[in-house]
Design a protein around this motif. Structure first.
Motif, PDB file in Angstrom:
ATOM      1  N   PHE A 156       0.842  -1.204   0.000  1.00 53.93           N
ATOM      2  CA  PHE A 156       0.000   0.000   0.000  1.00 53.93           C
ATOM      3  C   PHE A 156       0.870   1.244   0.000  1.00 53.93           C
ATOM      4  CE2 PHE A 156      -3.492  -2.083   2.895  1.00 53.93           C
ATOM      5  CZ  PHE A 156      -3.663  -3.076   1.952  1.00 53.93           C
ATOM      6  N   ALA A 157       0.465   2.232  -0.781  1.00 51.78           N
ATOM      7  CA  ALA A 157       1.158   3.524  -0.765  1.00 51.78           C
ATOM      8  C   ALA A 157       0.149   4.646  -0.584  1.00 51.78           C
ATOM      9  CB  ALA A 157       1.934   3.725  -2.055  1.00 51.78           C
ATOM     10  N   VAL A 158       0.495   5.577   0.302  1.00 51.60           N
ATOM     11  CA  VAL A 158      -0.280   6.806   0.458  1.00 51.60           C
ATOM     12  C   VAL A 158       0.241   7.776  -0.600  1.00 51.60           C
ATOM     13  CG1 VAL A 158      -0.703   8.779   1.988  1.00 51.60           C
ATOM     14  CG2 VAL A 158      -0.740   6.455   2.907  1.00 51.60           C
ATOM     15  N   CYS A 159      -0.668   8.302  -1.421  1.00 54.37           N
ATOM     16  CA  CYS A 159      -0.251   9.093  -2.591  1.00 54.37           C
ATOM     17  C   CYS A 159      -0.929  10.459  -2.581  1.00 54.37           C
ATOM     18  CB  CYS A 159      -0.684   8.394  -3.873  1.00 54.37           C
ATOM     19  SG  CYS A 159      -0.149   6.684  -3.997  1.00 54.37           S
ATOM     20  N   ASP A 160      -0.170  11.482  -3.011  1.00 52.37           N
ATOM     21  CA  ASP A 160      -0.781  12.815  -3.075  1.00 52.37           C
ATOM     22  C   ASP A 160      -0.949  13.308  -4.510  1.00 52.37           C
ATOM     23  OD1 ASP A 160       1.701  13.674  -3.928  1.00 52.37           O
ATOM     24  OD2 ASP A 160       1.985  15.142  -2.339  1.00 52.37           O
ATOM     25  N   PRO A 189       5.546   4.732 -11.163  1.00 51.02           N
ATOM     26  CA  PRO A 189       5.259   4.833 -12.598  1.00 51.02           C
ATOM     27  C   PRO A 189       3.756   4.997 -12.882  1.00 51.02           C
ATOM     28  CG  PRO A 189       6.775   3.018 -12.172  1.00 51.02           C
ATOM     29  CD  PRO A 189       6.343   3.541 -10.833  1.00 51.02           C
ATOM     30  N   VAL A 190       2.915   4.304 -12.094  1.00 58.68           N
ATOM     31  CA  VAL A 190       1.463   4.413 -12.298  1.00 58.68           C
ATOM     32  C   VAL A 190       0.984   5.823 -11.934  1.00 58.68           C
ATOM     33  CG1 VAL A 190      -0.756   3.642 -11.324  1.00 58.68           C
ATOM     34  CG2 VAL A 190       0.902   1.966 -12.141  1.00 58.68           C
ATOM     35  N   LEU A 191       1.518   6.375 -10.838  1.00 58.88           N
ATOM     36  CA  LEU A 191       1.151   7.752 -10.452  1.00 58.88           C
ATOM     37  C   LEU A 191       1.512   8.742 -11.557  1.00 58.88           C
ATOM     38  CD1 LEU A 191       2.158   8.438  -6.745  1.00 58.88           C
ATOM     39  CD2 LEU A 191      -0.112   8.000  -7.707  1.00 58.88           C
ATOM     40  N   ARG A 192       2.725   8.559 -12.112  1.00 63.12           N
ATOM     41  CA  ARG A 192       3.172   9.473 -13.190  1.00 63.12           C
ATOM     42  C   ARG A 192       2.242   9.365 -14.392  1.00 63.12           C
ATOM     43  NH1 ARG A 192       8.404   8.315 -11.329  1.00 63.12           N
ATOM     44  NH2 ARG A 192       8.676   6.512 -12.682  1.00 63.12           N
ATOM     45  N   GLU A 193       1.863   8.127 -14.731  1.00 61.18           N
ATOM     46  CA  GLU A 193       0.996   7.926 -15.894  1.00 61.18           C
ATOM     47  C   GLU A 193      -0.385   8.541 -15.659  1.00 61.18           C
ATOM     48  OE1 GLU A 193       1.440   7.095 -18.896  1.00 61.18           O
ATOM     49  OE2 GLU A 193      -0.632   6.754 -19.536  1.00 61.18           O
ATOM     50  N   LEU A 194      -0.932   8.354 -14.460  1.00 57.39           N
ATOM     51  CA  LEU A 194      -2.257   8.932 -14.174  1.00 57.39           C
ATOM     52  C   LEU A 194      -2.192  10.457 -14.167  1.00 57.39           C
ATOM     53  CD1 LEU A 194      -3.623   6.451 -11.478  1.00 57.39           C
ATOM     54  CD2 LEU A 194      -4.440   6.716 -13.831  1.00 57.39           C
ATOM     55  N   ALA A 195      -1.106  11.009 -13.643  1.00 58.42           N
ATOM     56  CA  ALA A 195      -0.951  12.469 -13.637  1.00 58.42           C
ATOM     57  C   ALA A 195      -0.824  12.978 -15.074  1.00 58.42           C
ATOM     58  CB  ALA A 195       0.262  12.871 -12.805  1.00 58.42           C
ATOM     59  N   ARG A 196      -0.070  12.238 -15.903  1.00 59.84           N
ATOM     60  CA  ARG A 196       0.112  12.629 -17.308  1.00 59.84           C
ATOM     61  C   ARG A 196      -1.240  12.679 -18.042  1.00 59.84           C
ATOM     62  NH1 ARG A 196       0.398  10.805 -22.143  1.00 59.84           N
ATOM     63  NH2 ARG A 196      -0.233   8.706 -21.562  1.00 59.84           N
ATOM     64  N   ARG A 197      -2.147  11.767 -17.633  1.00 56.31           N
ATOM     65  CA  ARG A 197      -3.467  11.736 -18.259  1.00 56.31           C
ATOM     66  C   ARG A 197      -4.398  12.811 -17.696  1.00 56.31           C
ATOM     67  NH1 ARG A 197      -5.123   5.514 -19.461  1.00 56.31           N
ATOM     68  NH2 ARG A 197      -3.082   4.791 -20.137  1.00 56.31           N
ATOM     69  N   GLY A 198      -3.886  13.580 -16.747  1.00 57.12           N
ATOM     70  CA  GLY A 198      -4.699  14.655 -16.165  1.00 57.12           C
ATOM     71  C   GLY A 198      -5.632  14.178 -15.065  1.00 57.12           C
ATOM     72  N   THR A 199      -5.376  12.941 -14.555  1.00 59.67           N
ATOM     73  CA  THR A 199      -6.229  12.399 -13.486  1.00 59.67           C
ATOM     74  C   THR A 199      -5.357  11.899 -12.337  1.00 59.67           C
ATOM     75  OG1 THR A 199      -6.231  10.232 -14.597  1.00 59.67           O
ATOM     76  CG2 THR A 199      -8.077  11.700 -15.056  1.00 59.67           C
ATOM     77  N   PRO A 200      -4.712  12.827 -11.610  1.00 57.07           N
ATOM     78  CA  PRO A 200      -3.801  12.413 -10.536  1.00 57.07           C
ATOM     79  C   PRO A 200      -4.509  11.620  -9.441  1.00 57.07           C
ATOM     80  CG  PRO A 200      -4.218  14.773 -10.440  1.00 57.07           C
ATOM     81  CD  PRO A 200      -4.829  14.284 -11.708  1.00 57.07           C
ATOM     82  N   PHE A 201      -3.776  10.680  -8.851  1.00 57.45           N
ATOM     83  CA  PHE A 201      -4.343   9.783  -7.837  1.00 57.45           C
ATOM     84  C   PHE A 201      -3.969  10.284  -6.449  1.00 57.45           C
ATOM     85  CE2 PHE A 201      -4.703   6.268  -5.013  1.00 57.45           C
ATOM     86  CZ  PHE A 201      -5.657   5.414  -5.549  1.00 57.45           C
ATOM     87  N   GLY A 211      -2.059  15.471   4.489  1.00 57.42           N
ATOM     88  CA  GLY A 211      -0.976  15.855   3.571  1.00 57.42           C
ATOM     89  C   GLY A 211      -1.252  15.330   2.167  1.00 57.42           C
ATOM     90  N   ALA A 212      -1.674  14.073   2.077  1.00 58.71           N
ATOM     91  CA  ALA A 212      -1.959  13.481   0.762  1.00 58.71           C
ATOM     92  C   ALA A 212      -3.150  14.192   0.114  1.00 58.71           C
ATOM     93  CB  ALA A 212      -2.243  11.994   0.911  1.00 58.71           C
ATOM     94  N   ALA A 213      -4.172  14.469   0.917  1.00 57.80           N
ATOM     95  CA  ALA A 213      -5.380  15.111   0.378  1.00 57.80           C
ATOM     96  C   ALA A 213      -5.072  16.513  -0.137  1.00 57.80           C
ATOM     97  CB  ALA A 213      -6.453  15.170   1.470  1.00 57.80           C
ATOM     98  N   ASN A 214      -4.118  17.200   0.507  1.00 64.14           N
ATOM     99  CA  ASN A 214      -3.796  18.582   0.120  1.00 64.14           C
ATOM    100  C   ASN A 214      -2.615  18.673  -0.835  1.00 64.14           C
ATOM    101  OD1 ASN A 214      -5.900  19.454   1.641  1.00 64.14           O
ATOM    102  ND2 ASN A 214      -4.672  20.109   3.395  1.00 64.14           N
ATOM    103  N   ARG A 215      -2.204  17.543  -1.401  1.00 68.59           N
ATOM    104  CA  ARG A 215      -1.100  17.479  -2.358  1.00 68.59           C
ATOM    105  C   ARG A 215       0.200  17.996  -1.765  1.00 68.59           C
ATOM    106  NH1 ARG A 215      -3.397  18.107  -8.311  1.00 68.59           N
ATOM    107  NH2 ARG A 215      -1.690  16.642  -8.489  1.00 68.59           N
ATOM    108  N   GLU A 216       0.382  17.771  -0.484  1.00 72.31           N
ATOM    109  CA  GLU A 216       1.630  18.179   0.156  1.00 72.31           C
ATOM    110  C   GLU A 216       2.104  17.121   1.141  1.00 72.31           C
ATOM    111  OE1 GLU A 216      -0.663  21.353   3.114  1.00 72.31           O
ATOM    112  OE2 GLU A 216       0.314  22.066   1.278  1.00 72.31           O
ATOM    113  N   LEU A 217       2.221  15.912   0.622  1.00 74.57           N
ATOM    114  CA  LEU A 217       2.694  14.784   1.428  1.00 74.57           C
ATOM    115  C   LEU A 217       4.144  15.044   1.815  1.00 74.57           C
ATOM    116  CD1 LEU A 217       1.831  11.945   2.358  1.00 74.57           C
ATOM    117  CD2 LEU A 217       2.651  11.071   0.190  1.00 74.57           C
TER     118      LEU A 217
END
Ligand code: AMP
Ligand code: GLY
Length: 406
Positions: free
Chosen positions: A178-182, A234-246, A292-298
């Motif tokens: 599991f990873a906590v992601c911002d 890599p999955v986070l980068r791909e989702l962000a590239r698609r304009g749908t950050p996780f 932190g994750a919710a506010n994009r500042e993990l």
């Protein structure tokens, strides 16, 4: 700070319990919650599927953080609706949650991100794995070693409708990371082992999960950080590239074979019952981490974990997973929230002043100890102290880990 947790399972009870220990949290709410959660949070009688009513509730409460537990409201877009009214939300929007909501989408993202997964096969010929594309509460995957298995599974998987996915059958050991992601950065949580089958020695049908323990080793020798580098980032980068950050919890279900570590599935939320063994071991303020994750500042590069081990045994109703029969009265240590024994409620209900079983998975009994062995003993002593007629539970949770440790 005020926090609203959406959901009513053992996972949400564990989240509420851990959040109640955060310094900054002064007020906890849950929708709809359960009798165990009601001791720690104010309950609101709103179903997790009722998106408009949940949005209305959040509009009224104005929480500083909303934590969305289950996948269904995430895939239905609750995260987007709450962000649209300027709330901090731990949980991805609908587009990013599709990583769990559609196996075809997850495969597409993995291919673009260069993440290893099982090969797709052109025909349903054994050995293979048949998967329904959409959400199926863990019931849409059929592992088919033989032609008979394929013949039995095909009508079942087709009954789900949507795309049929046929994969090569991989053989190895499973673990979830599991990873906590911002949206951009990710930090690993302690690793837990899940037990998916209903019966001892991994027999019988698949369930939502019958037990867990932490810490657990990742088979194949990778560290959690290495898995994050190969899979989550890599999955986070791909989702962000698609304009749908996780933003939320990215759960990778892995299979380590002799040669490689493959991703079998992604989930867009905390695992249940893995969370019940992970959170008691977190030496980290959960509210700070999730906010932190919710506010994009993990801020955390690493999540501190305690030296203690945790073992969780799920007690389920008779008939689970096919047709659980609830209604029996529960007695004993059903309210334990002690330093070394935690009883998290899942499918329980209050009825005329009594606590009754009201779902498939009913109670999650978590033992804490200096070793897996000690935690396991504590968990099973906790199970023995609970009166739950005809309960189903596995007697081998964490047994392998004990053997390995010896
Ligand atoms: P999933 O929901 O995709 O994780 O699948 C549920 C379970 O099916 C997994 O935990 C595995 O035990 C099994 N499974 C899924 N995909 C495969 C595969 N390609 N090979 C072998 N087992 C699989
Ligand atoms: N325990 C498996 C899951 O949460 O999907």
């Amino acid at each position: 700070m005020r926090v609203l947790v959406v959901g009513s399972g053992g996972r949400e009870h564990a989240l509420v319990w851990k959040l109640s220990q955060s310094r900054g949290v002064t007020e906890l709410h849950a929708a709809p919650g359960n009798p165990g959660i009601s001791r720690l949070a104010e309950l609101h009688d709103v179903a997790t599927e009722d998106i408009p009513a949940l949005v209305e509730l959040a509009r009224r409460l104005r929480p500083d953080l909303v934590v969305i537990g289950p996948e269904a409201p995430l895939v239905a877009g609750l995260g987007d609706e709450l962000r649209a009214i300027n709330l901090s939300v731990f949980g991805p929007g609908a587009a990013a949650a599709t990583i769990e909501g559609s196996k075809a989408f997850a495969r597409d993202v993995m291919e673009a991100a260069g993440v290893p997964t099982a090969r797709r096969l052109p025909e349903a010929v054994a050995p293979c794995v048949l998967k329904a594309d959409g959400l199926a509460a863990g019931k849409g995957v059929f592992v088919c070693p033989t032609a008979t298995d394929v013949a039995l599974a095909l009508p079942k998987v087709e009954a789900f409708g949507g795309e049929l996915i046929i994969e090569e059958l991989l053989v190895g050991r499973e673990i979830s990371v599991f990873a906590v992601c911002d949206g951009e950065t990710a930090v690993a949580l302690p690793v837990a082992q899940d037990y998916k089958r209903i019966g001892d020695d991994d027999t019988g049908p698949n369930t939502g999960g019958m037990g867990s323990y932490s810490p657990a080793e990742i088979p194949g020798g990778l560290s959690a950080t290495e898995v994050l580098d190969r899979v989550h980032r890599p999955v986070l980068r791909e989702l962000a590239r698609r304009g749908t950050p996780f933003q939320g919890l990215l759960y990778a279900g892995l299979m380590a074979t002799d040669t490689e570590t493959f991703v079998l599935e992604f989930n867009c939320r905390f695992g249940d019952p893995e969370t019940q063994s992970i959170l008691p071991r977190l030496d980290h303020d959960l509210f700070e981490l999730l906010l932190g994750a919710a506010n994009r500042e993990l801020a955390a590069d690493i999540v501190e974990e305690s030296e203690d081990a945790a073992v969780t045994v799920v007690m389920a109703s008779p008939g689970y997973p096919d047709s659980p029969r609830g209604g029996v009265e529960l007695r004993g240590a059903t309210d334990a929230l002690e330093p070394d024994l935690l009883v998290f409620h899942a499918g329980t209900a209050s009825s005329g002043g009594s606590l009754v079983a009201a779902g498939g998975r009913v109670l999650n009994v978590t033992g804490i100890g200096r070793s897996i062995d000690a935690a396991r003993e504590r968990a099973y002593a906790g199970v023995a102290a609970i009166e739950f007629p005809a309960a189903q539970y596995r007697s081998d949770i964490a047994r392998v880990a004990v053997t390995h440790e010896a």
